[in-house]
Design a protein around this motif. Structure first.
Motif, mmCIF file in Angstrom:
data_model
loop_
_atom_site.group_PDB
_atom_site.id
_atom_site.type_symbol
_atom_site.label_atom_id
_atom_site.label_comp_id
_atom_site.label_asym_id
_atom_site.label_seq_id
_atom_site.Cartn_x
_atom_site.Cartn_y
_atom_site.Cartn_z
ATOM 1 N N TYR A 113 0.814 -1.222 0.000
ATOM 2 C CA TYR A 113 0.000 0.000 0.000
ATOM 3 C C TYR A 113 0.845 1.268 0.000
ATOM 4 C CZ TYR A 113 -4.761 -1.653 -0.157
ATOM 5 O OH TYR A 113 -5.959 -2.172 -0.597
ATOM 6 N N PHE A 116 1.183 1.665 -3.535
ATOM 7 C CA PHE A 116 -0.098 2.035 -4.148
ATOM 8 C C PHE A 116 -0.407 3.525 -3.991
ATOM 9 C CE2 PHE A 116 -2.112 -2.471 -3.573
ATOM 10 C CZ PHE A 116 -1.215 -2.968 -4.511
ATOM 11 N N THR A 117 -0.034 4.108 -2.829
ATOM 12 C CA THR A 117 -0.328 5.535 -2.649
ATOM 13 C C THR A 117 0.459 6.360 -3.669
ATOM 14 O OG1 THR A 117 1.377 5.642 -0.933
ATOM 15 C CG2 THR A 117 -0.906 5.532 -0.176
ATOM 16 N N ASN A 119 1.765 5.140 -6.774
ATOM 17 C CA ASN A 119 1.612 4.849 -8.199
ATOM 18 C C ASN A 119 0.192 5.062 -8.739
ATOM 19 O OD1 ASN A 119 0.087 2.628 -7.546
ATOM 20 N ND2 ASN A 119 1.637 1.112 -8.073
ATOM 21 N N SER A 121 -2.681 3.762 -7.740
ATOM 22 C CA SER A 121 -3.652 2.675 -7.629
ATOM 23 C C SER A 121 -4.856 3.046 -6.772
ATOM 24 C CB SER A 121 -3.007 1.436 -6.999
ATOM 25 O OG SER A 121 -1.917 1.012 -7.750
ATOM 26 N N LEU A 122 -4.659 4.020 -5.857
ATOM 27 C CA LEU A 122 -5.743 4.361 -4.940
ATOM 28 C C LEU A 122 -6.451 5.643 -5.367
ATOM 29 C CD1 LEU A 122 -3.789 3.641 -1.628
ATOM 30 C CD2 LEU A 122 -5.276 2.086 -2.893
ATOM 31 N N VAL A 133 -9.028 -3.084 -5.295
ATOM 32 C CA VAL A 133 -7.570 -2.987 -5.174
ATOM 33 C C VAL A 133 -7.066 -3.989 -4.144
ATOM 34 C CG1 VAL A 133 -5.653 -1.492 -4.435
ATOM 35 C CG2 VAL A 133 -7.500 -0.558 -5.852
ATOM 36 N N LEU A 137 -4.855 -7.495 -4.756
ATOM 37 C CA LEU A 137 -3.548 -7.720 -4.120
ATOM 38 C C LEU A 137 -3.504 -9.067 -3.403
ATOM 39 C CD1 LEU A 137 -0.726 -6.834 -2.966
ATOM 40 C CD2 LEU A 137 -1.979 -5.825 -1.067
#
Ligand code: PHE
Length: 446
Positions: A113, A116-117, A119, A121-122, A133, A137
């Protein structure tokens, strides 16, 4: 026989390290969703009851056994109570592996995560998108294993570095930072539209929802969160110089751990209601599915999100270090292997055990034992059985085998005034064995 035992550098150093062990995924990942699944406010009340009645007394008891013996759990029980009792320490070593098997998996999710923050993703804060998401994962065939492996390696690296240099320094700096981020997230979460309902769910008890299972869940959570019942506190107590005010330190650790769990509840549950989810619905993914929407609603959200997952990973690291340290301390003391060798071998064992746990939401989701996945079974065995059982036996050991002498040791031979000490002994002798025993029975028949 061996070099003098390494000791914590300062009082603050000890508190931060012990609180570092206590504060971790248990508080921020597990506590909010357990509260959600077990009825909200009523669970909170029972949880706090378990902390006050059993938790505080047992943290003192465990630290005391460690400090008195200045040894690993197996040798410490032998030292204070004689033959037979080392089995309690040995059970703790096994419990450490059981917990680590799934702990490193969840800690791995936090590393994922963090990425994810950054790139994107969120970027879509919609509840369905965030759910996807997470599911994506944890169902993946290799990502959860790789992240768990990275986290296991980090844990091993800190443990090889040794108690004072690694654990103490990291904890002193990062714990206060984590608190600051939590305050900011709590403030945002409770002011989201629809949050009041979540706050009421968390803070207003509805006792009609309470069953025997609520007690089992609450006591398991209390022990897990306080790192109790498997020798981690005992091991940290063994690095404590004898002249410290142990009760005061224990109170500080228990308070800090409880404060952070309650803050995590106030952070996650209102945000859950604001996102239109029902409290039982998020499962083990709750914190991960809910918080990105909170970050999204904050100025500088990406930074907050990244900071949060980074600090959560570090909080998890100071906890996993205490789990691995308990195992390593035992092998180094009792079997005379080097710290590095003991750590590497244990870490490889942890990694192997973490593979079925990492695949429990994916490839192995259909493989169940007693209706639970491997992940669920390890979680259940440790929190609902092994930790409470370890705590119960520790209470009997200190309450009955050590007996009134424990009060002398706890108060540094009377140099600390503690008018409540007889009550402490009474809890260890009667309240904890009967209370925990009753709850364990509930869990096994229910
Ligand atoms: N207390 C840690 C947490 O809340 C987990 C833990 C359990 C650590 C038992 C050590 C021993 O995350």
């Amino acid at each position: 026989m061996s070099a003098p035992r390494e000791h914590w550098g300062s009082r603050l150093g000890f508190i931060m390290a012990a609180a570092g062990s206590a504060v971790g995924l248990g508080n921020i990942w597990k506590f909010p969703y357990m509260t959600g699944e077990n009825g909200g406010g009523a669970f909170l009340v029972i949880y706090l009851g378990c902390i006050v009645v059993f938790g505080l007394s047992l943290v003192m008891a465990e630290l005391l056994v460690g400090r008195t013996a200045q040894r690993n759990p197996v040798a410490a029980f032998r030292h204070v109570a004689g033959s037979g009792w080392p089995a309690v320490g040995a059970m703790g070593i096994v419990t450490a592996f059981v917990i680590l098997s799934f702990y490193v998996v969840v800690a791995g999710w936090t590393i994922a995560y963090m990425l994810f923050t950054l790139n994107g993703s969120l970027a879509n804060p919609d509840a369905t998108a965030l759910d996807a998401v997470f599911t994506h994962l944890v169902a993946d065939a290799w990502q959860p294993i790789v992240y768990a492996a990275i986290f296991t390696a980090l844990t091993a690296a800190v443990v090889i570095g040794g108690v004072g240099s690694g654990i103490e320094r990291a904890s002193k700096l990062l714990m206060p930072l984590l608190l600051v981020i939590l305050v900011a997230l709590v403030a945002r979460s409770v002011t989201l539209p629809g949050a009041e309902q979540g706050l009421a769910f968390f803070l207003v008890p509805d006792f009609s929802k309470v069953t025997g299972a609520t007690f089992t869940a609450a006591i398991g959570q209390a022990f897990f969160s306080l790192s109790l019942g498997m020798g981690a506190m005992l091991t940290y107590g063994s690095y404590m110089p004898r002249e410290r005010n142990l009760p005061a330190d224990a109170l500080a650790v228990v308070s800090l751990d409880t404060l952070i769990a309650v803050m995590a509840g106030v952070m996650v549950l209102p945000a859950m209601f604001a996102a239109g989810m029902t409290p039982g619905e998020g499962g083990a993914g709750t914190t991960f599915k809910v918080l990105p929407a909170v970050f999204d609603a904050m100025p500088g959200g990406t930074l907050f999100g990244f900071g949060f997952f980074l600090l959560l990973a570090v909080a998890a690291l100071t906890s996993s270090v205490s789990l691995l340290e308990t195992v390593v301390c035992y092998f180094v003391d009792e079997h005379r292997v080097t710290r590095t060798k003991a750590t590497v071998i244990s870490a490889i064992a942890v990694f192997v055990l973490s593979i079925p746990a990492a695949l429990s939401s994916g490839l192995l989701a259909g493989m169940t034992i007693f209706g639970m996945t491997f992940f669920g079974l390890m979680d259940y065995l440790s929190s609902s059985i092994m930790l409470p059982l370890g705590g119960l036996l520790t209470a009997i050991c200190v309450g009955w085998v050590v007996g009134p002498r424990a009060i002398d040791a706890l108060t540094n031979e009377g140099r600390i005034t503690a008018s409540w000490a007889p009550l402490w002994l009474f809890i260890l002798r009667f309240v904890a064995p009967l209370g925990i025993g009753w709850i364990l029975m509930q869990g096994l028949i229910g």
